[in-house]
Write a protein that holds these residues in place. Sequence first.
Motif, mmCIF file in Angstrom:
data_model
loop_
_atom_site.group_PDB
_atom_site.id
_atom_site.type_symbol
_atom_site.label_atom_id
_atom_site.label_comp_id
_atom_site.label_asym_id
_atom_site.label_seq_id
_atom_site.Cartn_x
_atom_site.Cartn_y
_atom_site.Cartn_z
ATOM 1 N N PHE A 187 0.878 -1.023 -0.075
ATOM 2 C CA PHE A 187 0.162 -0.224 -0.024
ATOM 3 C C PHE A 187 0.888 1.268 -0.112
ATOM 4 C CE2 PHE A 187 -3.108 -2.917 1.542
ATOM 5 C CZ PHE A 187 -4.338 -2.433 0.933
ATOM 6 N N ILE A 188 1.976 1.246 0.933
ATOM 7 C CA ILE A 188 2.704 2.470 0.840
ATOM 8 C C ILE A 188 3.563 2.433 -0.398
ATOM 9 C CG2 ILE A 188 4.798 3.269 2.068
ATOM 10 C CD1 ILE A 188 4.248 1.601 4.445
ATOM 11 N N SER A 189 3.966 1.667 -1.126
ATOM 12 C CA SER A 189 4.693 1.720 -2.321
ATOM 13 C C SER A 189 3.640 2.193 -3.460
ATOM 14 C CB SER A 189 5.413 0.534 -2.785
ATOM 15 O OG SER A 189 5.891 0.441 -4.044
ATOM 16 N N ARG A 190 2.583 1.467 -3.520
ATOM 17 C CA ARG A 190 1.679 1.794 -4.397
ATOM 18 C C ARG A 190 1.247 3.178 -4.394
ATOM 19 N NH1 ARG A 190 0.646 1.852 -9.461
ATOM 20 N NH2 ARG A 190 -1.330 1.170 -10.165
ATOM 21 N N TYR A 191 0.749 3.574 -3.056
ATOM 22 C CA TYR A 191 0.405 4.991 -3.068
ATOM 23 C C TYR A 191 1.216 5.941 -3.574
ATOM 24 C CZ TYR A 191 -2.440 8.650 -0.720
ATOM 25 O OH TYR A 191 -3.097 9.737 -0.395
ATOM 26 N N PHE A 192 2.521 5.668 -3.284
ATOM 27 C CA PHE A 192 3.438 6.495 -3.562
ATOM 28 C C PHE A 192 3.626 6.749 -4.989
ATOM 29 C CE2 PHE A 192 8.054 7.693 -4.668
ATOM 30 C CZ PHE A 192 8.136 9.047 -3.805
ATOM 31 N N ASP A 193 3.684 5.470 -5.749
ATOM 32 C CA ASP A 193 3.803 5.578 -7.146
ATOM 33 C C ASP A 193 2.453 6.430 -8.017
ATOM 34 O OD1 ASP A 193 5.741 3.763 -7.200
ATOM 35 O OD2 ASP A 193 4.838 2.110 -7.503
ATOM 36 N N LEU A 194 1.405 6.312 -7.031
ATOM 37 C CA LEU A 194 0.252 7.180 -8.074
ATOM 38 C C LEU A 194 0.251 8.533 -7.605
ATOM 39 C CD1 LEU A 194 -2.455 4.368 -7.422
ATOM 40 C CD2 LEU A 194 -1.387 5.059 -9.582
ATOM 41 N N THR A 195 0.696 8.908 -6.233
ATOM 42 C CA THR A 195 0.294 10.294 -5.952
ATOM 43 C C THR A 195 1.846 11.100 -5.572
ATOM 44 O OG1 THR A 195 0.290 9.769 -3.427
ATOM 45 C CG2 THR A 195 -1.639 9.333 -4.721
ATOM 46 N N TYR A 214 -7.713 7.629 -6.408
ATOM 47 C CA TYR A 214 -6.490 6.632 -6.303
ATOM 48 C C TYR A 214 -6.737 5.872 -4.967
ATOM 49 C CZ TYR A 214 -3.664 10.170 -8.872
ATOM 50 O OH TYR A 214 -3.233 10.821 -9.790
ATOM 51 N N HIS A 215 -7.423 6.149 -4.146
ATOM 52 C CA HIS A 215 -7.934 5.439 -3.036
ATOM 53 C C HIS A 215 -8.758 4.207 -3.711
ATOM 54 C CE1 HIS A 215 -11.309 4.218 -0.100
ATOM 55 N NE2 HIS A 215 -10.448 4.298 0.906
ATOM 56 N N GLN A 216 -9.719 4.353 -4.324
ATOM 57 C CA GLN A 216 -10.464 3.246 -4.815
ATOM 58 C C GLN A 216 -9.626 2.348 -5.788
ATOM 59 O OE1 GLN A 216 -13.731 5.468 -7.118
ATOM 60 N NE2 GLN A 216 -14.751 5.858 -4.984
ATOM 61 N N LEU A 217 -8.939 2.968 -6.656
ATOM 62 C CA LEU A 217 -8.108 1.938 -7.645
ATOM 63 C C LEU A 217 -7.216 1.117 -6.799
ATOM 64 C CD1 LEU A 217 -6.681 1.567 -10.155
ATOM 65 C CD2 LEU A 217 -5.239 3.343 -10.275
ATOM 66 N N ILE A 218 -6.422 1.731 -5.600
ATOM 67 C CA ILE A 218 -5.475 1.074 -4.712
ATOM 68 C C ILE A 218 -6.140 -0.229 -4.197
ATOM 69 C CG2 ILE A 218 -4.208 0.893 -2.601
ATOM 70 C CD1 ILE A 218 -3.175 3.947 -3.479
ATOM 71 N N PHE A 219 -7.327 -0.011 -3.427
ATOM 72 C CA PHE A 219 -8.094 -1.115 -2.815
ATOM 73 C C PHE A 219 -8.613 -2.011 -3.802
ATOM 74 C CE2 PHE A 219 -7.956 1.715 0.959
ATOM 75 C CZ PHE A 219 -7.821 0.995 1.855
#
Length: 296
Positions: A187-195, A214-219
């Motif tokens: 989650f930490i890595s993916r959130y950083f990649d997107l935002t 982004y929240h919806q996409l990540i989950f």
Amino acid sequence: MLNRKIKNYVLGIDIGGSHITAALVDMKTRSIVEASFQRKGVNSNNTAEEILSSWVEVIEAAYAHFDIETKQIGIAMPGPFDYEAGISLIHDQDKFRALYQMNIKKELALRLDIPKESIRFVNDAAGFLQGEAFSGAAREGKRVIGLTLGTGLGSAFCENGRAEDAALWESPFKDGIAEDYLSTRWFISRYFDLTGNKIAGVKDINATGNEEAYHQLIFKEFGHHLADFLIPLVKERQADMVVLGGNISNAHAAFLPSLQKRFQEQHLVVNLKIAELQEDASLIGAASCWEFYRHS
């Protein structure tokens, strides 16, 4: 009228890298005796004597106001560990190095002045699922897969009420191992990649404003990862239930729909459940090992 000693209480203990939690479990009602609950932070990099003394302090406090006929203790402990002999094999992790190759069962028995046969150990991941099978979400399951989703990936299998560690965290998965995709660090890595923004954990993901998409996409992606991991496992184990625990499971409303959709596409009929006992699961699971021991 004579006071009668209590017969149906077993002490359940959950030991982690930064804490010990202990409570008596009423084996008749399959529930925690709240007045006995104790929790204390423990530095797992301390000396063996400091660690053991802290554990004994908590154990004695849990027993303090209860006159127990026979003290029986179940301890959920992280591995590697010789659970039968009670010997710590944790060596190359940043915890409990001072306990390496020490017979913890013997040391605790001496300090508590009880027979070493009164102490039993279970794997911490198995303890979680054992607790859910004994009195939580997995009560009705016959063949259950349990996952704890958090800073790491814990896993266990349970059949006919008895759980065992599955050690699936390092299973090959996608471009790495399962834990790479099914833990907080993904989650930490993916959130950083997107935002381009850093977060400490899943609960910090912003669900509002410009980052809601982004929240919806990540989950959604996480639900797909979880499905891709579980589907072959469910088929192989012929599981009728999956129980999800750990801190990430608190966000189940955000990722369960995509997980369930994948299961439906595969025509898999399996009961997906969120753990009910939370932090009590390992305590109850550790204590419940005595119930099976009595009937084995």
